[in-house]
Design a protein around this motif. Structure first.
Motif, PDB file in Angstrom:
ATOM      1  N   ALA A  45       5.701  -2.617  -3.977  1.00 60.14           N
ATOM      2  CA  ALA A  45       4.345  -2.368  -3.452  1.00 60.14           C
ATOM      3  C   ALA A  45       4.421  -1.712  -2.082  1.00 60.14           C
ATOM      4  O   ALA A  45       3.700  -0.744  -1.798  1.00 60.14           O
ATOM      5  CB  ALA A  45       3.573  -3.685  -3.384  1.00 60.14           C
ATOM      6  N   ARG A  46       5.341  -2.233  -1.237  1.00 57.66           N
ATOM      7  CA  ARG A  46       5.463  -1.695   0.118  1.00 57.66           C
ATOM      8  C   ARG A  46       5.960  -0.246   0.084  1.00 57.66           C
ATOM      9  O   ARG A  46       5.383   0.639   0.731  1.00 57.66           O
ATOM     10  CB  ARG A  46       6.451  -2.563   0.911  1.00 57.66           C
ATOM     11  N   GLU A  47       7.039  -0.001  -0.711  1.00 58.20           N
ATOM     12  CA  GLU A  47       7.613   1.342  -0.735  1.00 58.20           C
ATOM     13  C   GLU A  47       6.669   2.356  -1.378  1.00 58.20           C
ATOM     14  O   GLU A  47       6.617   3.515  -0.959  1.00 58.20           O
ATOM     15  CB  GLU A  47       8.959   1.313  -1.482  1.00 58.20           C
ATOM     16  N   THR A  48       5.956   1.896  -2.419  1.00 58.89           N
ATOM     17  CA  THR A  48       5.009   2.801  -3.073  1.00 58.89           C
ATOM     18  C   THR A  48       3.927   3.229  -2.088  1.00 58.89           C
ATOM     19  O   THR A  48       3.557   4.407  -2.006  1.00 58.89           O
ATOM     20  CB  THR A  48       4.371   2.099  -4.292  1.00 58.89           C
ATOM     21  N   ARG A  49       3.447   2.254  -1.334  1.00 52.98           N
ATOM     22  CA  ARG A  49       2.399   2.556  -0.343  1.00 52.98           C
ATOM     23  C   ARG A  49       2.943   3.512   0.721  1.00 52.98           C
ATOM     24  O   ARG A  49       2.285   4.509   1.072  1.00 52.98           O
ATOM     25  CB  ARG A  49       1.924   1.252   0.292  1.00 52.98           C
ATOM     26  N   ASN A  50       4.144   3.198   1.226  1.00 55.13           N
ATOM     27  CA  ASN A  50       4.728   4.045   2.267  1.00 55.13           C
ATOM     28  C   ASN A  50       4.986   5.454   1.762  1.00 55.13           C
ATOM     29  O   ASN A  50       4.739   6.444   2.461  1.00 55.13           O
ATOM     30  CB  ASN A  50       6.036   3.424   2.785  1.00 55.13           C
ATOM     31  N   ALA A  51       5.502   5.528   0.508  1.00 56.99           N
ATOM     32  CA  ALA A  51       5.795   6.851  -0.053  1.00 56.99           C
ATOM     33  C   ALA A  51       4.500   7.644  -0.213  1.00 56.99           C
ATOM     34  O   ALA A  51       4.438   8.842   0.084  1.00 56.99           O
ATOM     35  CB  ALA A  51       6.507   6.695  -1.389  1.00 56.99           C
ATOM     36  N   TYR A  52       3.465   6.946  -0.672  1.00 59.32           N
ATOM     37  CA  TYR A  52       2.179   7.631  -0.862  1.00 59.32           C
ATOM     38  C   TYR A  52       1.635   8.129   0.475  1.00 59.32           C
ATOM     39  O   TYR A  52       1.210   9.287   0.595  1.00 59.32           O
ATOM     40  CB  TYR A  52       1.194   6.672  -1.534  1.00 59.32           C
ATOM     41  N   LEU A  53       1.703   7.246   1.488  1.00 61.42           N
ATOM     42  CA  LEU A  53       1.173   7.651   2.794  1.00 61.42           C
ATOM     43  C   LEU A  53       1.989   8.785   3.402  1.00 61.42           C
ATOM     44  O   LEU A  53       1.479   9.583   4.190  1.00 61.42           O
ATOM     45  CB  LEU A  53       1.131   6.454   3.745  1.00 61.42           C
ATOM     46  N   SER A  54       3.290   8.860   3.026  1.00 63.04           N
ATOM     47  CA  SER A  54       4.143   9.922   3.584  1.00 63.04           C
ATOM     48  C   SER A  54       3.699  11.299   3.108  1.00 63.04           C
ATOM     49  O   SER A  54       4.111  12.316   3.660  1.00 63.04           O
ATOM     50  CB  SER A  54       5.606   9.675   3.204  1.00 63.04           C
ATOM     51  N   THR A  55       2.863  11.342   2.063  1.00 63.93           N
ATOM     52  CA  THR A  55       2.385  12.650   1.577  1.00 63.93           C
ATOM     53  C   THR A  55       1.148  13.111   2.337  1.00 63.93           C
ATOM     54  O   THR A  55       0.608  14.172   2.019  1.00 63.93           O
ATOM     55  CB  THR A  55       2.042  12.586   0.076  1.00 63.93           C
TER      56      THR A  55
END
Lengths: 233, 234
Positions: A45-55
Motif C-alpha cells: 500500500a505504501r509503495e503503491t501510493r509513493n509510486a503513484y505520487l512519483s508520477t
C-alpha cells in the motif's frame, strides 16, 4: 483458582505437553504468516501510493470537445498555470488503436499516450527505461509490462492506427514504467507513448484534446508542496 | 410432610426445525424428604430432561421447580452453582471423574468449590467417604486404573462430598455389569436408609428392588406413580 484446580492444570499440561507444543508451534507459524501478510500488505500500500505520487498525477483532466492545435493548447496551458491554485498544466491526448507488430496483427488493443516533444513532463509523467522524453520522430515507447502481452521487443516495428485513420509504423525505442496505470496484463491492453511529432502529417499539424492540470493539494504531497512553494505550516 | 422436590405444572420445550419439541408436558411431581424414587420410562420419555431440571442444569419453559428449598428457575447462574454445590449430589452414567486428579482429589474437588468444609478436614472426609463406598484403598490411584464399578463408587463419594440432602443419579448403573450394578444400587439403598433423598433415573427394572417409589414417564408426562407417600388428612 483452588489448589486442586492448580494441581489439575499442572497435570493436564504435563499429560498433553506434546499437543500443547504443537499448538504453540501452530500458533507461532500462524502469527508469522499473518504478520507477513500484514507487512506485505502495508508495504505494498505504501509503495503503491509513493509510486503513484512519483508520477505527479494530474488533479483533473479537462477533455475538449474536439482536438485543437498543439501550439494553441500550449498557450491554454500557460494561461491555466497563471490561475490561482494551479501549479502545473500540460496538453496531452490519448487514443486506442489496433496494433501490428512487425506486420503481424495482435488482438490486444494498444492505448497510446501522446504529449508534445517539448512537454517538460512535470505532470502525469512516467519513467523511461532507458532514456528521456521525447522519443525521436517515428519512435514509440512501450509500457514495460506490455512487452510480453503484445509479444514485442525493443527494435521491433509497431504499426498503430491514428484517430485520423492513418496507419503509422513506429520503431520501439525503449520501455516505460508508469505506476499510475494498472498492469497491462490485468487490463489486457498494451500501453504506448509517443510524441506529437510522430503523428504529424504534411499539412496537418499535431493536435491534442486534453488539458491536464495539477492544483495545490494543501501540502499533502511533498512534491506538490515544493512545487507550490507555499506549504501549510 | 416435608417435600424436598416440588415440581408444579412444568413445561419444557426445545426449538427444533419443525417447531417446538415438548420434552416435559405439564408435569407435576412432589417428592418427600427421605424418599428413594426411581424415575423410569423409555428413551425419549423425558427422564433425563426432568433430572436436569431438578439439578438446575436446565430451566423450565414454564411452571416451577422447587428443590431443597430453592426455586431453581429463578436462581442466577452463579447462585445456581452455589446452591447445587451445597444441596445436590449428582451421579452420572459415565462417572465424569477428572482423569488427571486422583480418586481422593476428585472427591475433594466439590469441597473446594463449596467451601463448606474447612480445608484441613477435606482430605479426611474424602477418605472416609471412599471408605463408606468401599474403595478406601483406591484413594490415591488415578480414575483410569479403577474398574467401572469402582469409578461409579468414587463418583457417588464425590456426590456426597458436601453432604447434600438430595442425590440425583442419571442411569448410574447403565454402564456397569449386573453384579456391580446391584452393589451400586445397594449403596444407594444404604444412603437412603441414612435419611438421604435419592432420585434415580433409569430404564432398568432392577432398581425396583431398592426404590420405595417408582414414577413412570411417557412423552413427558407421569403415567404411573407407585409407592408415593400420601399425606393423610387429620
Amino acid at each position: 483458582m483452588t489448589s486442586l484446580l492448580t494441581v489439575k492444570l499442572g497435570r493436564d499440561l504435563r499429560a498433553s505437553w506434546s499437543r500443547l507444543l504443537l499448538m504453540a508451534i501452530a500458533n507461532a507459524v500462524s502469527l508469522m504468516v499473518f504478520g507477513g501478510v500484514l507487512l506485505v500488505w502495508g508495504a505494498t500500500a505504501r509503495e503503491t501510493r509513493n509510486a503513484y505520487l512519483s508520477t505527479d498525477p494530474a488533479s483533473a483532466t479537462i477533455l475538449f470537445d474536439k482536438p485543437i492545435d498543439a501550439e494553441k493548447l500550449r498557450a491554454v496551458a500557460a494561461e491555466a498555470r497563471q490561475r490561482p491554485g494551479v501549479i502545473e498544466a500540460a496538453g496531452r491526448t490519448q487514443f486506442n488503436s489496433e496494433v501490428e507488430v512487425n506486420g503481424s496483427r495482435r488482438f490486444i488493443p494498444l492505448q497510446v499516450f501522446v504529449a508534445a516533444p517539448d512537454d517538460p513532463m512535470r505532470v502525469a509523467n512516467f519513467r523511461i527505461e532507458p532514456g528521456s522524453w521525447p522519443p525521436a520522430p517515428g519512435e514509440l515507447l512501450i509500457g514495460r509490462d506490455s512487452l510480453g502481452l503484445l509479444g514485442v521487443a525493443v527494435g521491433d516495428t509497431v504499426t498503430v492506427e491514428t484517430p485520423s485513420g492513418d496507419s503509422v509504423p513506429l520503431r520501439v525505442a525503449g520501455t516505460v514504467y508508469d505506476p499510475s496505470l494498472s498492469p497491462s496484463p490485468q487490463e489486457q491492453t498494451g500501453r504506448g507513448y509517443l510524441s506529437t511529432t510522430s503523428l504529424a502529417a504534411p499539412g496537418r499539424p499535431p493536435s491534442l484534446d486534453q488539458l491536464k492540470i495539477q492544483v495545490f493539494d494543501g501540502g499533502r504531497s511533498q512534491r506538490n508542496c515544493s512545487r507550490a512553494r507555499r506549504c501549510w505550516g | 410432610m416435608e417435600y424436598v422436590i416440588q415440581v408444579s405444572d412444568v413445561l419444557k420445550t426445545y426449538p427444533v426445525a419443525a417447531g417446538e419439541f415438548v420434552a416435559i408436558d405439564r408435569l407435576s411431581l412432589d417428592i418427600a424428604s427421605g424418599e428413594f424414587v426411581a424415575i423410569m420410562g423409555r428413551s425419549g420419555s423425558g427422564k433425563t430432561t426432568l433430572l436436569n431440571l431438578l439439578a438446575g442444569i436446565d430451566r423450565p419453559t414454564s411452571g416451577s421447580v422447587r428443590v431443597a428449598g430453592a426455586d431453581v428457575g429463578s436462581l442466577s447462574e452463579s447462585a445456581m452453582a452455589a446452591w447445587r454445590g451445597r444441596k445436590v449430589g449428582l451421579v452420572f452414567q459415565f462417572f465424569q471423574l477428572l482423569p488427571t486428579l486422583t480418586v481422593v482429589e476428585n472427591v475433594m474437588l466439590p469441597m473446594d468449590f463449596a467451601k463448606m468444609i474447612s480445608m484441613g478436614k477435606r482430605r479426611g472426609r474424602a477418605e472416609s467417604l471412599l471408605e463408606l463406598v468401599g474403595i478406601g484403598d483406591q484413594a490415591d490411584k488415578m480414575p483410569s486404573t479403577l474398574s467401572g464399578g469402582q469409578q461409579q463408587r468414587a463418583a457417588i463419594a464425590r456426590a456426597l462430598a458436601n453432604d447434600p440432602p438430595l442425590l440425583l443419579a442419571d442411569e448410574p448403573t447403565g454402564n456397569l455389569d449386573s453384579g456391580t450394578a446391584s452393589a451400586v444400587l445397594k449403596l444407594f439403598a444404604d444412603l437412603n436408609a441414612e435419611g438421604r433423598t435419592i432420585v434415580v433415573v433409569t430404564h432398568e427394572r432392577d432398581v425396583r428392588s431398592v426404590a420405595s417409589r417408582e414414577v413412570t414417564l411417557m412423552d413427558g408426562r407421569v403415567i404411573a406413580d407407585e409407592g408415593a407417600r400420601r399425606e393423610v388428612p387429620v
